[in-house]
Design a protein around this motif. Sequence first.
Motif, PDB file in Angstrom:
ATOM      1  N   GLU A 112       0.844  -1.195   0.000  1.00  0.00           N
ATOM      2  CA  GLU A 112       0.000   0.000   0.000  1.00  0.00           C
ATOM      3  C   GLU A 112       0.877   1.241   0.000  1.00  0.00           C
ATOM      4  O   GLU A 112       1.814   1.336   0.786  1.00  0.00           O
ATOM      5  N   GLN A 113       0.571   2.170  -0.885  1.00  0.00           N
ATOM      6  CA  GLN A 113       1.219   3.478  -0.867  1.00  0.00           C
ATOM      7  C   GLN A 113       0.157   4.473  -0.418  1.00  0.00           C
ATOM      8  O   GLN A 113      -0.917   4.552  -1.015  1.00  0.00           O
ATOM      9  N   ARG A 114       0.447   5.216   0.638  1.00  0.00           N
ATOM     10  CA  ARG A 114      -0.501   6.204   1.140  1.00  0.00           C
ATOM     11  C   ARG A 114      -0.086   7.596   0.697  1.00  0.00           C
ATOM     12  O   ARG A 114       1.067   7.982   0.826  1.00  0.00           O
ATOM     13  N   VAL A 115      -1.071   8.330   0.195  1.00  0.00           N
ATOM     14  CA  VAL A 115      -0.864   9.724  -0.177  1.00  0.00           C
ATOM     15  C   VAL A 115      -1.667  10.551   0.811  1.00  0.00           C
ATOM     16  O   VAL A 115      -2.899  10.457   0.860  1.00  0.00           O
ATOM     17  N   ARG A 164      -5.672  16.417  -3.127  1.00  0.00           N
ATOM     18  CA  ARG A 164      -6.216  17.076  -1.937  1.00  0.00           C
ATOM     19  C   ARG A 164      -7.744  16.981  -1.902  1.00  0.00           C
ATOM     20  O   ARG A 164      -8.332  16.726  -0.850  1.00  0.00           O
ATOM     21  N   ALA A 165      -8.378  17.181  -3.054  1.00  0.00           N
ATOM     22  CA  ALA A 165      -9.845  17.089  -3.122  1.00  0.00           C
ATOM     23  C   ALA A 165     -10.300  15.653  -2.817  1.00  0.00           C
ATOM     24  O   ALA A 165     -11.282  15.453  -2.083  1.00  0.00           O
ATOM     25  N   GLY A 175     -13.485   8.997   7.302  1.00  0.00           N
ATOM     26  CA  GLY A 175     -12.605   9.412   8.392  1.00  0.00           C
ATOM     27  C   GLY A 175     -11.129   9.157   8.126  1.00  0.00           C
ATOM     28  O   GLY A 175     -10.295   9.393   8.991  1.00  0.00           O
ATOM     29  N   LYS A 176     -10.784   8.685   6.934  1.00  0.00           N
ATOM     30  CA  LYS A 176      -9.389   8.392   6.592  1.00  0.00           C
ATOM     31  C   LYS A 176      -8.794   9.581   5.837  1.00  0.00           C
ATOM     32  O   LYS A 176      -9.209   9.877   4.723  1.00  0.00           O
ATOM     33  N   PRO A 177      -7.775  10.259   6.430  1.00  0.00           N
ATOM     34  CA  PRO A 177      -7.188  11.452   5.796  1.00  0.00           C
ATOM     35  C   PRO A 177      -6.056  11.125   4.811  1.00  0.00           C
ATOM     36  O   PRO A 177      -5.027  11.795   4.793  1.00  0.00           O
TER      37      PRO A 177
END
Length: 192
Positions: A112-115, A164-165, A175-177
């Motif tokens: 998993e890559q999180r942005v 960002r959008a 709820g996941k930023p």
Amino acid sequence: MKTRVLLFAAIAATTFTFVACGNKQAKTNETATVEQSGAMEIDSLLANAETLADQAVTIEGVCTHACKHGATKIFLMGSDDTQMIRVEAGKLGSFDTKCVNSIVRVNGTLKEQRVDEAYLQQWEAQLKAANAEKHGESEGGCSSEKKARGETANTPEKRIADFRAQIAKRQAESGKPYLSFYYLEATDYEIQ
């Protein structure tokens, strides 16, 4: 050859079923679907990626693209071009360019890559310092990578704004930023 015919027939049947019924496959947390060949279907892998992260998997699909910068990445397609996953060569070094337009079976670990906002701020700092690595056909990035992520923007600044959008929308809904992008880190592969 028989495997290719069966795979293409399965893809055609799945596509026909989805078009004829007008329904989209529902995402569930059920066990991922495994093809008769023992490899997981790419559509199923993507639908269950959150629960399969950091696990060893075997997938098989049509390779639509090999990175032009040393073939260190390939992209495998599932039932259509909205179901794609990036496969990184990692310790293998690179893929054979004969993978393109062939069915490729890959063993590896799903990552998993999180942005998130910190990732985007770091990207903006690199752009401002003019240290960003050029990759792909234009400064907008690799078109296959963007397709696999569902991106449509053509400049780094617009890509950042779109991320960002999407992050704001996901945070409001779940709820996941952050955004999650999944890829496979290959341990071995075979061109069918």
